[in-house]
Scaffold this motif. Structure first.
Motif, mmCIF file in Angstrom:
data_model
loop_
_atom_site.group_PDB
_atom_site.id
_atom_site.type_symbol
_atom_site.label_atom_id
_atom_site.label_comp_id
_atom_site.label_asym_id
_atom_site.label_seq_id
_atom_site.Cartn_x
_atom_site.Cartn_y
_atom_site.Cartn_z
ATOM 1 N N LYS A 87 7.597 2.523 -13.141
ATOM 2 C CA LYS A 87 7.492 2.267 -11.712
ATOM 3 C C LYS A 87 7.783 3.585 -11.002
ATOM 4 N N THR A 90 2.131 3.460 -7.186
ATOM 5 C CA THR A 90 3.362 2.708 -7.406
ATOM 6 C C THR A 90 3.677 2.494 -8.882
ATOM 7 N N VAL A 113 7.550 -0.770 -3.106
ATOM 8 C CA VAL A 113 7.571 -1.033 -4.544
ATOM 9 C C VAL A 113 8.525 -2.192 -4.775
ATOM 10 N N ASP A 122 4.026 -4.651 -4.786
ATOM 11 C CA ASP A 122 3.687 -3.224 -4.808
ATOM 12 C C ASP A 122 2.527 -3.055 -3.838
#
Length: 472
Positions: A188, A168, A442, A422
Protein backbone atom coordinates in the motif's frame (compact mmCIF):
# COMPACT_ATOMS: atom_id res chain seq x y z
CA UNK A 1 14.21 -3.34 -15.97
CA UNK A 2 17.92 -4.01 -15.63
CA UNK A 3 20.16 -1.49 -13.92
CA UNK A 4 23.68 -1.67 -15.32
CA UNK A 5 25.21 0.08 -12.33
CA UNK A 6 24.74 -3.00 -10.18
CA UNK A 7 26.58 -5.20 -12.64
CA UNK A 8 29.90 -3.53 -11.79
CA UNK A 9 30.04 -5.59 -8.63
CA UNK A 10 28.50 -8.76 -10.00
CA UNK A 11 31.83 -10.55 -10.42
CA UNK A 12 32.33 -10.48 -6.67
CA UNK A 13 29.32 -12.72 -6.25
CA UNK A 14 30.29 -15.23 -8.94
CA UNK A 15 33.05 -16.84 -6.91
CA UNK A 16 30.72 -17.22 -3.95
CA UNK A 17 28.09 -18.75 -6.22
CA UNK A 18 30.61 -21.18 -7.68
CA UNK A 19 31.82 -22.14 -4.22
CA UNK A 20 28.29 -23.17 -3.33
CA UNK A 21 28.38 -25.80 -6.07
CA UNK A 22 24.65 -25.38 -6.71
CA UNK A 23 23.77 -27.47 -3.65
CA UNK A 24 20.69 -26.77 -1.58
CA UNK A 25 21.34 -24.53 1.39
CA UNK A 26 20.03 -25.91 4.67
CA UNK A 27 18.33 -23.33 6.86
CA UNK A 28 18.86 -23.21 10.59
CA UNK A 29 15.08 -23.31 11.00
CA UNK A 30 14.66 -26.75 9.40
CA UNK A 31 11.95 -28.71 11.20
CA UNK A 32 13.03 -31.59 13.42
CA UNK A 33 12.38 -35.18 12.30
CA UNK A 34 8.75 -36.10 12.81
CA UNK A 35 7.32 -39.36 14.03
CA UNK A 36 4.37 -41.17 12.52
CA UNK A 37 1.83 -38.91 10.92
CA UNK A 38 2.23 -35.55 9.24
CA UNK A 39 5.52 -33.67 9.22
CA UNK A 40 5.70 -30.04 10.23
CA UNK A 41 6.24 -27.77 7.24
CA UNK A 42 8.23 -24.56 7.20
CA UNK A 43 6.79 -21.08 7.69
CA UNK A 44 5.63 -19.80 4.30
CA UNK A 45 5.10 -16.23 5.49
CA UNK A 46 7.95 -15.37 7.89
CA UNK A 47 7.68 -11.61 7.22
CA UNK A 48 3.95 -10.92 7.61
CA UNK A 49 2.34 -7.56 7.00
CA UNK A 50 2.04 -5.22 9.96
CA UNK A 51 0.04 -2.68 7.94
CA UNK A 52 -2.64 -0.74 9.75
CA UNK A 53 -4.75 1.82 7.92
CA UNK A 54 -4.47 5.42 8.99
CA UNK A 55 -7.62 6.84 10.61
CA UNK A 56 -10.16 8.35 8.26
CA UNK A 57 -13.46 10.20 8.43
CA UNK A 58 -16.79 9.18 6.87
CA UNK A 59 -16.85 11.00 3.53
CA UNK A 60 -19.40 11.66 0.80
CA UNK A 61 -18.21 13.07 -2.54
CA UNK A 62 -21.10 14.50 -4.56
CA UNK A 63 -21.82 15.91 -8.04
CA UNK A 64 -18.80 14.13 -9.48
CA UNK A 65 -18.10 12.07 -12.60
CA UNK A 66 -17.28 8.52 -11.50
CA UNK A 67 -15.26 5.82 -13.25
CA UNK A 68 -15.94 2.76 -11.09
CA UNK A 69 -12.81 0.91 -12.27
CA UNK A 70 -14.70 -1.98 -13.87
CA UNK A 71 -15.89 -0.10 -16.95
CA UNK A 72 -18.86 1.68 -15.39
CA UNK A 73 -19.51 5.42 -15.37
CA UNK A 74 -21.86 7.64 -13.38
CA UNK A 75 -22.23 11.29 -14.33
CA UNK A 76 -23.18 13.72 -11.56
CA UNK A 77 -22.82 10.85 -9.12
CA UNK A 78 -21.80 10.37 -5.51
CA UNK A 79 -19.62 7.97 -3.52
CA UNK A 80 -19.84 7.33 0.22
CA UNK A 81 -17.07 5.63 2.19
CA UNK A 82 -16.73 4.94 5.88
CA UNK A 83 -14.44 2.87 8.14
CA UNK A 84 -12.01 2.39 5.28
CA UNK A 85 -14.58 0.80 2.93
CA UNK A 86 -16.75 1.89 0.03
CA UNK A 87 -20.33 2.00 1.33
CA UNK A 88 -22.35 3.12 -1.68
CA UNK A 89 -22.21 4.89 -5.03
CA UNK A 90 -25.00 6.26 -7.17
CA UNK A 91 -26.79 9.49 -8.00
CA UNK A 92 -28.98 10.24 -5.00
CA UNK A 93 -26.91 9.66 -1.89
CA UNK A 94 -27.47 11.83 1.16
CA UNK A 95 -25.12 12.56 4.02
CA UNK A 96 -25.82 11.39 7.52
CA UNK A 97 -24.75 13.33 10.59
CA UNK A 98 -20.98 13.42 11.02
CA UNK A 99 -20.17 12.75 7.35
CA UNK A 100 -17.72 15.06 5.58
CA UNK A 101 -19.30 16.24 2.31
CA UNK A 102 -17.09 17.26 -0.63
CA UNK A 103 -18.57 18.93 -3.69
CA UNK A 104 -17.00 17.27 -6.72
CA UNK A 105 -18.57 19.50 -9.36
CA UNK A 106 -16.40 19.52 -12.48
CA UNK A 107 -14.16 16.82 -11.05
CA UNK A 108 -13.68 13.06 -11.54
CA UNK A 109 -13.53 10.26 -8.96
CA UNK A 110 -11.77 6.96 -9.64
CA UNK A 111 -10.28 4.01 -7.80
CA UNK A 112 -6.65 4.50 -6.87
CA UNK A 113 -4.12 3.68 -9.58
CA UNK A 114 -2.40 0.29 -9.24
CA UNK A 115 1.06 -0.11 -10.78
CA UNK A 116 1.93 -3.77 -11.31
CA UNK A 117 5.58 -3.08 -12.19
CA UNK A 118 7.62 -0.78 -9.99
CA UNK A 119 11.12 -0.70 -8.52
CA UNK A 120 10.47 2.06 -6.00
CA UNK A 121 12.22 1.30 -2.75
CA UNK A 122 14.75 -1.14 -4.21
CA UNK A 123 16.00 1.42 -6.76
CA UNK A 124 15.08 4.49 -4.69
CA UNK A 125 15.90 8.15 -5.10
CA UNK A 126 18.57 9.49 -5.03
CA UNK A 127 19.64 7.05 -7.75
CA UNK A 128 23.13 6.24 -6.50
CA UNK A 129 25.18 3.04 -6.38
CA UNK A 130 24.61 2.71 -2.64
CA UNK A 131 20.86 2.41 -3.34
CA UNK A 132 21.12 -0.04 -6.26
CA UNK A 133 19.46 -3.06 -4.66
CA UNK A 134 17.15 -4.50 -7.30
CA UNK A 135 19.27 -7.05 -9.19
CA UNK A 136 21.12 -9.87 -7.43
CA UNK A 137 23.16 -10.37 -10.59
CA UNK A 138 25.38 -13.14 -9.25
CA UNK A 139 23.55 -16.12 -10.75
CA UNK A 140 20.86 -16.59 -13.40
CA UNK A 141 18.72 -18.33 -10.76
CA UNK A 142 18.14 -16.27 -7.60
CA UNK A 143 14.59 -17.25 -6.71
CA UNK A 144 15.68 -17.16 -3.06
CA UNK A 145 15.90 -13.35 -2.89
CA UNK A 146 12.90 -11.23 -1.91
CA UNK A 147 12.48 -7.69 -3.23
CA UNK A 148 10.96 -6.61 0.08
CA UNK A 149 14.32 -7.12 1.79
CA UNK A 150 15.71 -4.29 -0.35
CA UNK A 151 12.74 -1.91 -0.08
CA UNK A 152 13.65 1.41 1.54
CA UNK A 153 10.41 2.91 2.91
CA UNK A 154 11.91 6.41 2.93
CA UNK A 155 12.17 6.52 -0.88
CA UNK A 156 10.74 9.96 -1.83
CA UNK A 157 9.32 8.30 -4.94
CA UNK A 158 6.47 6.77 -2.95
CA UNK A 159 5.06 10.17 -2.00
CA UNK A 160 5.45 11.51 -5.52
CA UNK A 161 3.62 8.51 -6.97
CA UNK A 162 0.75 9.11 -4.54
CA UNK A 163 0.48 12.86 -5.02
CA UNK A 164 1.26 13.25 -8.71
CA UNK A 165 -0.07 9.94 -9.99
CA UNK A 166 -2.82 8.86 -7.60
CA UNK A 167 -1.03 5.52 -7.06
CA UNK A 168 -2.39 3.76 -3.99
CA UNK A 169 -1.04 0.22 -4.53
CA UNK A 170 2.05 -1.08 -6.31
CA UNK A 171 4.03 -4.25 -6.85
CA UNK A 172 7.76 -3.93 -6.26
CA UNK A 173 9.80 -6.43 -8.26
CA UNK A 174 13.44 -7.47 -8.52
CA UNK A 175 15.17 -6.46 -11.75
CA UNK A 176 15.46 -8.53 -14.92
CA UNK A 177 19.13 -9.51 -15.04
CA UNK A 178 18.28 -13.08 -14.02
CA UNK A 179 16.02 -15.79 -15.40
CA UNK A 180 14.60 -16.22 -11.90
CA UNK A 181 14.97 -12.83 -10.25
CA UNK A 182 13.25 -13.49 -6.92
CA UNK A 183 10.04 -12.66 -5.12
CA UNK A 184 8.03 -9.48 -5.56
CA UNK A 185 5.96 -7.76 -2.90
CA UNK A 186 2.69 -5.80 -3.08
CA UNK A 187 2.49 -2.67 -0.92
CA UNK A 188 0.00 0.00 0.00
CA UNK A 189 1.39 3.42 -0.88
CA UNK A 190 1.49 4.81 2.65
CA UNK A 191 4.20 6.19 4.87
CA UNK A 192 5.61 3.55 7.21
CA UNK A 193 8.83 3.01 9.14
CA UNK A 194 9.27 -0.52 7.78
CA UNK A 195 8.51 -2.42 4.62
CA UNK A 196 6.16 -4.67 6.59
CA UNK A 197 4.21 -1.59 7.61
CA UNK A 198 3.46 -0.98 3.91
CA UNK A 199 2.90 -4.60 2.92
CA UNK A 200 -0.57 -5.29 1.49
CA UNK A 201 -2.15 -7.78 3.92
CA UNK A 202 -2.50 -11.30 2.50
CA UNK A 203 -1.53 -10.26 -1.04
CA UNK A 204 0.06 -13.19 -2.92
CA UNK A 205 3.77 -13.04 -3.58
CA UNK A 206 5.03 -12.86 -7.14
CA UNK A 207 8.02 -14.54 -8.79
CA UNK A 208 9.91 -12.27 -11.16
CA UNK A 209 11.18 -14.16 -14.20
CA UNK A 210 12.84 -12.83 -17.35
CA UNK A 211 13.38 -14.10 -20.86
CA UNK A 212 15.14 -12.68 -23.88
CA UNK A 213 18.11 -10.36 -24.11
CA UNK A 214 18.83 -9.42 -20.50
CA UNK A 215 19.80 -12.78 -18.95
CA UNK A 216 21.75 -13.98 -22.00
CA UNK A 217 23.62 -10.67 -22.21
CA UNK A 218 24.44 -10.49 -18.49
CA UNK A 219 25.68 -14.07 -18.15
CA UNK A 220 26.91 -14.67 -21.69
CA UNK A 221 29.10 -11.62 -21.18
CA UNK A 222 30.67 -13.42 -18.24
CA UNK A 223 31.37 -16.56 -20.25
CA UNK A 224 28.72 -18.68 -18.57
CA UNK A 225 25.24 -19.97 -19.31
CA UNK A 226 22.90 -18.74 -20.51
CA UNK A 227 24.38 -16.94 -23.48
CA UNK A 228 21.57 -17.67 -25.96
CA UNK A 229 17.79 -17.82 -25.96
CA UNK A 230 17.95 -21.62 -26.11
CA UNK A 231 20.24 -21.44 -23.09
CA UNK A 232 17.62 -19.35 -21.29
CA UNK A 233 14.96 -22.00 -21.77
CA UNK A 234 17.34 -24.86 -20.93
CA UNK A 235 18.25 -23.31 -17.58
CA UNK A 236 14.58 -22.54 -16.92
CA UNK A 237 13.51 -26.13 -17.61
CA UNK A 238 16.28 -27.66 -15.54
CA UNK A 239 15.37 -25.39 -12.64
CA UNK A 240 11.67 -26.25 -12.84
CA UNK A 241 12.55 -29.96 -12.93
CA UNK A 242 14.50 -29.50 -9.69
CA UNK A 243 11.54 -27.62 -8.22
CA UNK A 244 9.15 -30.46 -9.06
CA UNK A 245 11.38 -32.94 -7.23
CA UNK A 246 11.74 -30.59 -4.27
CA UNK A 247 7.97 -30.21 -4.08
CA UNK A 248 7.52 -33.99 -4.25
CA UNK A 249 9.88 -34.54 -1.30
CA UNK A 250 8.28 -31.86 0.87
CA UNK A 251 4.72 -32.90 -0.02
CA UNK A 252 5.58 -36.46 1.01
CA UNK A 253 7.15 -35.31 4.28
CA UNK A 254 4.23 -33.04 5.20
CA UNK A 255 1.78 -35.84 4.44
CA UNK A 256 3.58 -38.79 6.04
CA UNK A 257 6.30 -37.38 8.30
CA UNK A 258 9.74 -38.91 8.69
CA UNK A 259 13.08 -37.21 8.10
CA UNK A 260 12.52 -33.65 6.81
CA UNK A 261 14.12 -32.73 3.49
CA UNK A 262 16.82 -30.06 3.44
CA UNK A 263 15.59 -26.52 2.93
CA UNK A 264 16.48 -24.62 -0.23
CA UNK A 265 15.17 -21.04 -0.21
CA UNK A 266 15.07 -20.78 -4.00
CA UNK A 267 13.12 -24.02 -4.25
CA UNK A 268 10.74 -22.82 -1.51
CA UNK A 269 9.72 -20.02 -3.84
CA UNK A 270 9.33 -22.29 -6.87
CA UNK A 271 7.36 -24.80 -4.82
CA UNK A 272 5.05 -21.92 -3.94
CA UNK A 273 4.55 -21.29 -7.66
CA UNK A 274 3.81 -24.96 -8.35
CA UNK A 275 1.33 -24.95 -5.45
CA UNK A 276 -0.46 -21.94 -6.96
CA UNK A 277 0.41 -19.64 -4.05
CA UNK A 278 2.95 -17.43 -5.86
CA UNK A 279 2.19 -15.69 -9.15
CA UNK A 280 4.67 -15.62 -12.03
CA UNK A 281 5.35 -12.09 -13.28
CA UNK A 282 7.44 -12.59 -16.42
CA UNK A 283 9.55 -9.90 -18.14
CA UNK A 284 9.27 -10.72 -21.87
CA UNK A 285 9.07 -8.71 -25.09
CA UNK A 286 8.76 -10.97 -28.14
CA UNK A 287 5.60 -12.84 -29.08
CA UNK A 288 7.41 -16.07 -29.97
CA UNK A 289 9.17 -16.16 -26.60
CA UNK A 290 5.95 -15.52 -24.70
CA UNK A 291 4.36 -18.45 -26.54
CA UNK A 292 7.30 -20.73 -25.63
CA UNK A 293 7.13 -19.68 -21.98
CA UNK A 294 3.40 -20.46 -21.82
CA UNK A 295 4.13 -23.93 -23.23
CA UNK A 296 6.90 -24.38 -20.67
CA UNK A 297 4.45 -23.45 -17.92
CA UNK A 298 2.14 -26.23 -19.11
CA UNK A 299 5.04 -28.68 -19.18
CA UNK A 300 5.85 -28.08 -15.51
CA UNK A 301 2.39 -27.37 -14.14
CA UNK A 302 2.37 -23.66 -13.36
CA UNK A 303 0.77 -20.57 -14.84
CA UNK A 304 2.20 -17.28 -16.07
CA UNK A 305 0.03 -14.60 -14.46
CA UNK A 306 1.33 -11.70 -16.54
CA UNK A 307 3.95 -10.85 -19.12
CA UNK A 308 5.55 -7.48 -18.39
CA UNK A 309 6.59 -5.04 -21.14
CA UNK A 310 5.12 -7.45 -23.74
CA UNK A 311 5.92 -5.19 -26.70
CA UNK A 312 4.59 -7.81 -29.14
CA UNK A 313 1.57 -8.96 -27.10
CA UNK A 314 -0.74 -7.70 -29.85
CA UNK A 315 0.53 -10.53 -32.08
CA UNK A 316 -0.68 -13.25 -29.69
CA UNK A 317 -3.72 -11.67 -28.03
CA UNK A 318 -5.69 -14.85 -28.72
CA UNK A 319 -3.07 -17.05 -27.03
CA UNK A 320 -2.92 -14.78 -24.01
CA UNK A 321 -6.69 -14.89 -23.68
CA UNK A 322 -6.78 -18.68 -24.07
CA UNK A 323 -4.12 -19.12 -21.37
CA UNK A 324 -5.65 -16.59 -18.98
CA UNK A 325 -2.40 -14.61 -19.01
CA UNK A 326 -2.32 -10.83 -18.73
CA UNK A 327 -0.07 -8.33 -20.50
CA UNK A 328 1.32 -5.30 -18.68
CA UNK A 329 2.63 -2.83 -21.25
CA UNK A 330 3.76 0.73 -21.91
CA UNK A 331 1.88 3.16 -24.12
CA UNK A 332 4.75 4.00 -26.46
CA UNK A 333 8.15 2.97 -25.08
CA UNK A 334 9.95 0.96 -27.74
CA UNK A 335 13.08 0.68 -29.86
CA UNK A 336 15.65 0.89 -27.06
CA UNK A 337 16.89 -2.63 -27.89
CA UNK A 338 16.15 -5.17 -30.62
CA UNK A 339 13.51 -7.14 -28.74
CA UNK A 340 11.68 -3.86 -28.07
CA UNK A 341 11.65 -2.83 -31.73
CA UNK A 342 8.41 -4.23 -33.21
CA UNK A 343 5.91 -2.21 -31.18
CA UNK A 344 2.61 -0.62 -32.14
CA UNK A 345 0.89 2.14 -30.12
CA UNK A 346 -2.40 0.22 -30.45
CA UNK A 347 -1.05 -2.66 -28.33
CA UNK A 348 -3.37 -2.08 -25.35
CA UNK A 349 -6.39 -1.40 -27.54
CA UNK A 350 -5.89 -4.59 -29.57
CA UNK A 351 -5.56 -6.67 -26.42
CA UNK A 352 -8.73 -5.09 -25.01
CA UNK A 353 -10.76 -5.74 -28.15
CA UNK A 354 -9.55 -9.35 -28.34
CA UNK A 355 -10.74 -9.93 -24.77
CA UNK A 356 -7.28 -10.42 -23.27
CA UNK A 357 -6.38 -9.07 -19.84
CA UNK A 358 -4.34 -5.90 -20.35
CA UNK A 359 -3.00 -3.06 -18.24
CA UNK A 360 -0.53 -0.18 -18.18
CA UNK A 361 2.64 -0.26 -16.08
CA UNK A 362 5.51 2.11 -15.35
CA UNK A 363 8.85 0.35 -14.61
CA UNK A 364 10.05 3.89 -13.95
CA UNK A 365 10.11 6.30 -11.01
CA UNK A 366 8.89 9.15 -13.22
CA UNK A 367 6.42 7.23 -15.36
CA UNK A 368 4.59 6.03 -12.25
CA UNK A 369 3.61 9.66 -11.65
CA UNK A 370 1.60 9.92 -14.88
CA UNK A 371 0.13 6.50 -15.65
CA UNK A 372 -3.23 8.18 -16.25
CA UNK A 373 -1.64 10.12 -19.10
CA UNK A 374 -0.03 6.93 -20.45
CA UNK A 375 -3.49 5.37 -20.65
CA UNK A 376 -4.75 8.50 -22.39
CA UNK A 377 -2.08 8.05 -25.07
CA UNK A 378 -2.83 4.34 -25.47
CA UNK A 379 -6.56 5.00 -25.74
CA UNK A 380 -6.03 7.79 -28.30
CA UNK A 381 -3.84 5.48 -30.39
CA UNK A 382 -6.53 2.81 -30.25
CA UNK A 383 -9.25 5.22 -31.35
CA UNK A 384 -7.06 6.41 -34.21
CA UNK A 385 -6.61 2.77 -35.21
CA UNK A 386 -10.36 2.16 -35.28
CA UNK A 387 -10.85 0.70 -31.79
CA UNK A 388 -13.62 2.52 -29.94
CA UNK A 389 -12.71 2.39 -26.25
CA UNK A 390 -14.59 4.56 -23.78
CA UNK A 391 -12.90 6.58 -21.06
CA UNK A 392 -14.45 4.46 -18.34
CA UNK A 393 -13.45 1.17 -20.03
CA UNK A 394 -9.84 2.34 -20.35
CA UNK A 395 -9.64 2.93 -16.60
CA UNK A 396 -9.67 -0.86 -16.15
CA UNK A 397 -6.07 -0.75 -17.38
CA UNK A 398 -5.20 1.25 -14.24
CA UNK A 399 -7.29 -0.47 -11.60
CA UNK A 400 -9.24 -3.71 -11.76
CA UNK A 401 -7.01 -5.50 -14.30
CA UNK A 402 -3.77 -5.02 -12.33
CA UNK A 403 -5.70 -5.89 -9.17
CA UNK A 404 -6.73 -9.19 -10.78
CA UNK A 405 -3.16 -9.94 -11.84
CA UNK A 406 -2.00 -9.31 -8.26
CA UNK A 407 -4.76 -11.42 -6.71
CA UNK A 408 -6.26 -8.51 -4.74
CA UNK A 409 -9.29 -7.66 -6.90
CA UNK A 410 -11.66 -8.91 -4.19
CA UNK A 411 -10.45 -6.06 -1.97
CA UNK A 412 -9.40 -3.17 -4.20
CA UNK A 413 -9.31 -2.02 -7.82
CA UNK A 414 -12.87 -0.73 -8.12
CA UNK A 415 -15.42 1.40 -6.29
CA UNK A 416 -17.66 -1.46 -5.26
CA UNK A 417 -19.34 -1.53 -1.83
CA UNK A 418 -17.25 -3.46 0.67
CA UNK A 419 -13.93 -2.85 -1.07
CA UNK A 420 -11.08 -0.75 0.31
CA UNK A 421 -11.70 2.96 -0.06
CA UNK A 422 -8.63 3.58 -2.22
CA UNK A 423 -9.96 6.66 -3.99
CA UNK A 424 -8.65 9.58 -6.06
CA UNK A 425 -10.48 12.86 -6.68
CA UNK A 426 -9.03 14.48 -9.82
CA UNK A 427 -9.37 18.22 -10.44
CA UNK A 428 -10.51 17.57 -14.03
CA UNK A 429 -10.68 14.82 -16.61
CA UNK A 430 -7.86 12.44 -15.59
CA UNK A 431 -6.89 11.88 -19.22
CA UNK A 432 -5.87 15.53 -19.60
CA UNK A 433 -2.24 16.57 -19.20
CA UNK A 434 -3.51 19.53 -17.17
CA UNK A 435 -5.21 17.33 -14.57
CA UNK A 436 -3.69 16.11 -11.33
CA UNK A 437 -5.00 14.55 -8.12
CA UNK A 438 -6.74 16.94 -5.76
CA UNK A 439 -7.31 14.42 -2.97
CA UNK A 440 -6.10 10.85 -2.43
CA UNK A 441 -7.50 8.42 0.13
CA UNK A 442 -5.97 5.05 1.05
CA UNK A 443 -8.32 2.79 3.01
CA UNK A 444 -10.52 5.83 3.57
CA UNK A 445 -7.72 7.91 5.12
CA UNK A 446 -7.06 11.25 3.42
CA UNK A 447 -3.31 11.15 2.75
CA UNK A 448 -3.13 14.02 0.26
CA UNK A 449 -5.08 17.24 -0.15
CA UNK A 450 -3.79 19.75 -2.69
CA UNK A 451 -5.39 22.56 -0.69
CA UNK A 452 -3.87 21.57 2.66
CA UNK A 453 -0.07 21.80 3.06
CA UNK A 454 -0.34 19.52 6.09
CA UNK A 455 -1.60 16.72 3.85
CA UNK A 456 1.51 16.33 1.71
CA UNK A 457 3.68 13.28 2.28
CA UNK A 458 7.31 13.93 3.21
CA UNK A 459 9.73 11.05 3.75
CA UNK A 460 12.13 11.12 6.69
CA UNK A 461 14.98 11.32 4.19
CA UNK A 462 13.68 14.66 2.89
CA UNK A 463 13.21 16.34 6.27
CA UNK A 464 15.34 19.44 6.62
CA UNK A 465 16.52 19.34 3.01
CA UNK A 466 15.83 21.81 0.18
CA UNK A 467 12.53 21.03 -1.50
CA UNK A 468 11.11 19.31 1.57
CA UNK A 469 7.48 18.47 0.89
CA UNK A 470 7.64 19.83 -2.65
CA UNK A 471 5.73 16.99 -4.25
CA UNK A 472 3.92 19.09 -6.84
Amino acid sequence: MIRTTLLLGAALGLSACAAGGGKAQTAASDPAPAGPGKGKGYDRDPYPSTYHAYPGAPTLVTHVTIFDGEGGRIDNGAVLFRDGKIVALGKDLTAEAGVTVIDGSGKYLTPGVIDIHSHLGDYPSPGVQAHSDGNEATSPVTAEVWAEHSVWPQDPGFGRALVNGGVTTLQILPGSANLFGGRSVVVKNVYARTMQGMKFPQAPYGLKMACGENPKRVYGGKGRAPSTRMGNIAVDRQTWARAQEYKRRWDKYEEKGGEPPSRDMAMDTLRGVLDGEIRVQNHCYRADEMAIVMDMAKEFGYKVTAFHHAIEAYKIADLLKANGTCAAVWADWYGFKMEAYDAVPENLAILEKEGACAMIHSDDENGIQRLNQEVAKARAAGIKGGFAISEEAAWKWLSINPAKALGIDDRTGSLKPGKMADVVLWNGNPYSVYTRPQMVWVDGALLYDANDPRKRPVSDFELGQPGEGDVK
